[in-house]
Scaffold this motif. Structure first.
Motif, short mmCIF file in Angstrom:
data_model
loop_
_atom_site.label_atom_id
_atom_site.label_comp_id
_atom_site.label_asym_id
_atom_site.label_seq_id
_atom_site.Cartn_x
_atom_site.Cartn_y
_atom_site.Cartn_z
N SER A 127 0.82 -1.21 0.00
CA SER A 127 0.00 0.00 0.00
C SER A 127 0.85 1.27 0.00
CB SER A 127 -0.93 0.00 1.21
OG SER A 127 -0.18 0.04 2.42
N ASP A 128 2.12 1.18 0.45
CA ASP A 128 2.98 2.36 0.48
C ASP A 128 3.72 2.59 -0.84
OD1 ASP A 128 4.84 0.35 0.45
OD2 ASP A 128 5.71 0.81 2.42
N GLY A 129 3.42 1.76 -1.86
CA GLY A 129 4.02 1.95 -3.18
C GLY A 129 5.27 1.14 -3.41
N THR A 130 5.81 0.49 -2.37
CA THR A 130 6.99 -0.36 -2.55
C THR A 130 6.55 -1.78 -2.87
OG1 THR A 130 7.07 -0.92 -0.19
CG2 THR A 130 8.30 1.03 -0.91
N TYR A 131 7.51 -2.59 -3.33
CA TYR A 131 7.21 -3.98 -3.69
C TYR A 131 7.87 -4.93 -2.68
CZ TYR A 131 5.10 -2.90 -8.20
OH TYR A 131 4.26 -2.46 -9.18
N ALA A 132 7.14 -5.95 -2.30
CA ALA A 132 7.67 -7.02 -1.45
C ALA A 132 7.83 -8.26 -2.30
CB ALA A 132 6.71 -7.30 -0.28
N ILE A 133 8.89 -9.01 -2.04
CA ILE A 133 9.06 -10.31 -2.70
C ILE A 133 8.28 -11.33 -1.87
CG2 ILE A 133 10.67 -12.07 -3.49
CD1 ILE A 133 12.80 -9.91 -3.65
N VAL A 134 7.32 -12.03 -2.50
CA VAL A 134 6.47 -12.95 -1.76
C VAL A 134 6.65 -14.37 -2.28
CG1 VAL A 134 4.74 -11.17 -1.27
CG2 VAL A 134 4.48 -12.62 -3.30
N LEU A 135 6.45 -15.31 -1.35
CA LEU A 135 6.36 -16.73 -1.70
C LEU A 135 4.89 -17.10 -1.54
CD1 LEU A 135 7.72 -19.44 -2.36
CD2 LEU A 135 7.92 -19.84 0.09
N ASP A 136 4.26 -17.44 -2.66
CA ASP A 136 2.82 -17.70 -2.67
C ASP A 136 2.59 -19.21 -2.78
OD1 ASP A 136 0.14 -17.33 -2.71
OD2 ASP A 136 0.02 -16.47 -4.72
N LYS A 137 1.98 -19.77 -1.73
CA LYS A 137 1.64 -21.20 -1.72
C LYS A 137 0.12 -21.32 -1.82
CE LYS A 137 5.45 -22.27 1.45
NZ LYS A 137 5.78 -22.85 2.78
N ALA A 138 -0.35 -22.24 -2.67
CA ALA A 138 -1.79 -22.40 -2.82
C ALA A 138 -2.12 -23.81 -3.26
CB ALA A 138 -2.34 -21.39 -3.84
N ILE B 236 9.08 -12.63 1.78
CA ILE B 236 10.43 -13.19 1.90
C ILE B 236 11.48 -12.18 1.41
CG2 ILE B 236 9.64 -15.57 1.69
CD1 ILE B 236 10.52 -15.49 -1.25
N SER B 237 11.15 -10.89 1.49
CA SER B 237 12.08 -9.87 1.02
C SER B 237 13.40 -9.95 1.78
CB SER B 237 11.46 -8.47 1.18
OG SER B 237 10.24 -8.39 0.49
N ARG B 238 13.33 -10.04 3.12
CA ARG B 238 14.57 -10.13 3.90
C ARG B 238 15.34 -11.39 3.58
NH1 ARG B 238 12.90 -8.13 10.05
NH2 ARG B 238 12.27 -5.99 9.48
N GLN B 239 14.62 -12.48 3.40
CA GLN B 239 15.28 -13.73 3.06
C GLN B 239 16.02 -13.61 1.73
OE1 GLN B 239 12.68 -17.17 3.11
NE2 GLN B 239 13.93 -18.23 1.60
N LYS B 240 15.40 -12.95 0.76
CA LYS B 240 16.05 -12.78 -0.54
C LYS B 240 17.30 -11.91 -0.41
CE LYS B 240 13.75 -15.25 -3.40
NZ LYS B 240 14.42 -16.32 -4.15
N ASP B 241 17.20 -10.86 0.41
CA ASP B 241 18.38 -10.03 0.65
C ASP B 241 19.50 -10.86 1.26
OD1 ASP B 241 17.06 -7.85 -0.34
OD2 ASP B 241 16.44 -7.09 1.63
N PHE B 242 19.13 -11.70 2.22
CA PHE B 242 20.12 -12.57 2.86
C PHE B 242 20.72 -13.54 1.85
CE2 PHE B 242 21.04 -16.62 4.98
CZ PHE B 242 22.03 -16.20 5.86
N GLU B 243 19.85 -14.11 0.96
CA GLU B 243 20.36 -15.05 -0.04
C GLU B 243 21.35 -14.37 -0.97
OE1 GLU B 243 16.98 -16.64 -1.98
OE2 GLU B 243 16.39 -17.94 -0.31
N ARG B 244 21.04 -13.12 -1.35
CA ARG B 244 21.99 -12.40 -2.22
C ARG B 244 23.31 -12.18 -1.51
NH1 ARG B 244 17.18 -9.75 -4.06
NH2 ARG B 244 17.34 -8.21 -2.38
N SER B 245 23.23 -11.79 -0.23
CA SER B 245 24.46 -11.58 0.54
C SER B 245 25.23 -12.87 0.67
CB SER B 245 24.11 -11.03 1.94
OG SER B 245 23.43 -9.80 1.84
#
Length: 765
Positions: free
Chosen positions: A485-496, A516-525
């Protein structure tokens, strides 16, 4: 029941008020309604209950024969008309199950029963009857059919061989079809050939296997044992046999078991024996009630689930008949279905098991005719349907729990009803993405619009693939960027999960998003760190290679000047011995000994640098022959110290010879070197098979090592004694440790000063 009788046999309009109220209450409680068709006047009447059952207001429209037929489902309409004609022409009882179409288009199942009567006053013939809404019953029965199919195919789809045999002769009475796939022999070959099982056990395992099974059986002990088996094509396989001993009057009567091929497991690790702890037969593992009885009502087989549900012991069940598990009013029903199974081959029924303490539990039974020991028997399974019976009562509770879960979880839960095109969002959409579900009305199109433009087409194509009725995909797991809602994008893992109807059409999709935005940042690091580590490893490998080359060249080049020093010192001593004084000769000896010691250090360093650089291939080594080679090499110190080197039952192993030779030569050499004065050295070598490793021990009776030095003895140049006391460079045990590690093992030491030392090391097979 007087009012109900009046409603059936009288005219609906002429009912007394009390009777009409009673009829309405009865219809409401039983979800039923009454109907009447006058054959003489060709008129039709429905009670209010029929209108309510179909979603109409009571007497909302005038009923006639055509409108009555129109509400019947088109697939059942012809059969219903034909049945009515048969009833009228043959004066039979009207009894049919059919589907009706409600006002809103919903389809319901009804059980319609009626009879043909003639009124005493008017003489008119009427067909009167009752509609009973049985939709839930039909739906439940369909579910139970699925359960039946699963239970029926369970035995045939097991990876093992289910069997039954005589407890005294071990002759097989039954063996499941999987036996041919696993052993190559057909069930007929197993059953018809005498002593078939015994003859095909591997000769090395035959006596122990038969004796084990016999002893455990006579002691009425269930047992599990492994043995090798000879297949039809000549292969040797391992079988794990899990045997259940069934007794009669304290004596073994019958054996039931499950053979599972464990050849691969045996090859992987012998330790698998400790992990197999299956002491129950296939039947005992079935979650459903299982039973087998003959036409005389004698129970032949059953599982623990029957004992658990009925609360009767095995001994008590032995003396019981099938009817004993049910209430008296059900006995005639049971006898009827037993006869039906014998005549027709199979039947299904629902009954309540009456336990020993009086507890009643609803079950759905699937029963079939079964030939066992050359006689007709009744084989059946029973599925506990308590949950199905209680499902209606717990529906509200499940909905409440679902809502609580959606509020409690940190995931953004969503639920899309495709038929109604409605989307539900959980509270997670507020906490994760800032969207308040109570203030907006989400739609599936809106949710798709929040996906990042670069990901949207990919996700949309995948969704189209999933909702294709021909597709069998149901589990969804995708990553994409989602607009907050604040205009930024989150990286999501969608299970269905995509839920389909019987035709394959997707009716509902339930999912949960995780940020999983933080997780992705961690994976890149982590990826960047791994790349740096890989670079460091490559640099270190190059550095090690250069150091090894330097050590080799330096060691080789240093030996030449040392040999020159030794040679010239020898020449000085021989040529000028007569003119040199004692002090000069002593200096020459010091220089010569120093050069020799330096040469030993260089040679040991060279050997240390070569450990792990073996180019030779693995070979089969008889360790007794290897130890004898070392004894020949060390024959001079062995003879001078009168040493005794003993070993027994050393194995033949497959490994690299050079590092193993270095290990034993250094350890035996140390045992000789560090022996007690005037005490002949005794060196003992032992071996042990410990699964994936060989373990070896070299023990001596020497001077021993103080425990405080255990961590130092494997370090290069670490000496515990002066060179005047014991010759050496302090590199030998470093070579041993490095060679052991090259062979993927470990080395440890135990020692007591004045008693002796014990080195234990392992090498991987």
């Amino acid at each position: 029941m007087k009012g109900f009788t009046t409603a059936i046999e009288g005219n609906f309009v002429d009912q007394q008020p009390n009777e009409k109220i009673l009829l309405e209450q009865f219809e409401s409680l039983t979800n039923s309604g009454t109907w009447e068709y006058n054959l003489d006047t060709d008129t039709t009447q429905w009670s209010d209950g029929v209108f309510r059952m179909l979603g109409y207001e009571p007497q909302e429209f005038e009923v006639n024969f055509d409108t009555a037929v129109a509400i019947i489902h088109e697939d059942d309409r012809d059969e219903a008309i034909f049945h009515m004609q048969e009833v009228i022409s043959q004066n039979r009882e009207y009894n049919i199950k059919k589907r009706l179409i409600k006002k809103d288009g919903e389809i319901i199942w009804v059980d319609s029963k009626g009879k043909l009567i003639s009124e005493e006053k008017s003489g008119q013939k009427k067909l009167i009857g009752v509609f009973q809404n049985i939709t839930e019953y039909v739906q439940t029965k369909e579910k139970l059919k699925t359960v039946k199919k699963k239970n029926k195919s369970l035995i045939e789809n097991l990876d093992g061989i289910f069997w039954e045999a005589d407890a005294q002769t071990f002759e097989f009475k039954y063996i499941s079809p999987q036996v041919e796939k696993i052993t190559g022999f057909t069930p007929k070959e197993w059953i018809k050939t005498k002593n078939f099982w015994q003859m095909h056990i591997h000769p090395a395992d035959r006596q122990d296997s038969i004796q084990t099974c016999h002893d455990e059986t006579q002691n009425l002990n269930d047992h599990v044992f492994d043995y090798r088996f000879l297949t039809k094509d000549g292969r040797v396989i391992w079988l794990n046999d899990r045997v259940k001993v069934i007794s009669r009057k304290g004596k073994p009567y019958k054996l039931q078991g499950l053979m599972v091929e464990i050849t691969k497991e045996k090859q992987i690790s012998q330790a698998l024996k400790d992990e197999i702890n299956l002491n129950q037969s296939l039947i005992q593992k079935l979650p459903s009630v299982f039973f087998l009885f003959n036409t005389e009502g004698k129970l032949l087989l059953w599982n623990h689930q029957l004992e658990k549900e009925s609360e009767y012991s095995s001994d008590e069940i032995t003396k019981m008949s099938p009817e004993s598990f049910f209430a008296g009013e059900d006995h005639l029903t049971i006898k009827y279905h037993i006869k039906k199974v014998i005549d027709e081959g199979a039947t299904d029924l629902e009954l309540e098991i009456l336990s020993k303490t009086g507890k009643k539990t609803p079950f759905f039974f699937s029963v079939s005719r079964f030939f066992y020991q050359d006689e007709i028997c009744i084989f059946g399974t029973g599925q506990n349907i308590s949950e199905l019976v209680e499902s209606r009562k717990s529906t509200a509770q499940h909905i409440e729990r679902y809502q609580i879960v959606t509020q409690a979880t940190s995931d953004a839960i969503w639920d899309y009803d495709r038929k109604k095109n409605s989307l539900y969002w959980g509270e997670g959409f507020l906490s994760l993405f800032g969207y308040n579900p109570s203030k907006i009305e989400p739609s599936f199109e809106f949710q798709l619009s929040l996906i990042h433009p670069d990901d949207r087409n990919r996700i949309f194509r995948l969704i189209q693939l999933y909702i294709d009725p021909k597709s069998t995909k149901k589990n969804w797991l995708e990553e994409y960027r989602f607009l907050k809602s604040d205009g930024t994008y989150a990286i999501v893992l969608d299970k269905a999960i995509f839920i389909r109807d019987d035709s394959g059409n997707v009716t509902r999709v339930v999912g949960a998003m995780q940020d999983i935005s933080r997780q992705k940042d961690f994976e890149r690091s982590l990826k960047d760190l791994n790349q740096q580590l890989e670079k460091n490893v490559r640099d270190l490998a190059i550095s090690n290679l250069e150091l090894q080359q330097f050590a080799f060249v330096a060691s080789h080049d240093l030996q030449e000047p040392l040999r020159m020093i030794s040679s010239f010192m020898g020449l000085l001593e021989r040529r000028y011995k007569s003119v040199l004084d004692e002090k000069a000769l002593e200096y020459i000896e010091f220089a010569t000994n120093g050069a020799k010691q330096m040469q030993k250090v260089i040679l040991d360093l060279l050997e240390l640098s070569r450990v792990g650089k073996v180019e030779e291939k693995k070979e089969s080594l008889d360790l007794a022959v290897l130890i004898n080679e070392i004894k020949m090499y060390l024959r001079k110190p062995i003879h001078s110290k009168n040493a005794l080197i003993t070993y027994e039952n050393l194995p033949v192993i497959c490994t690299h010879k050079t590092p193993l030779l270095q290990i034993f030569q250094n350890l035996i050499g140390n045992g000789l070197k560090y022996s007690k004065p005037d005490v002949p050295p005794q060196i003992t070598i032992r071996s042990k098979d410990i699964g994936p490793y060989w373990e070896f021990t070299v023990e001596d009776n020497g001077i021993g090592i103080d425990p405080e030095y255990f961590n130092k003895i494997f370090v290069v140049f670490q000496r515990l004694h002066g060179r005047k006391d014991f010759d050496g460079t302090g590199i030998g045990l470093s070579i041993v440790k490095k060679a052991v590690e090259f062979l993927e093992g470990e080395i440890t030491v135990k020692s007591q000063v004045g008693v002796g030392t014990e080195f234990t090391f392992t090498i991987k097979k």
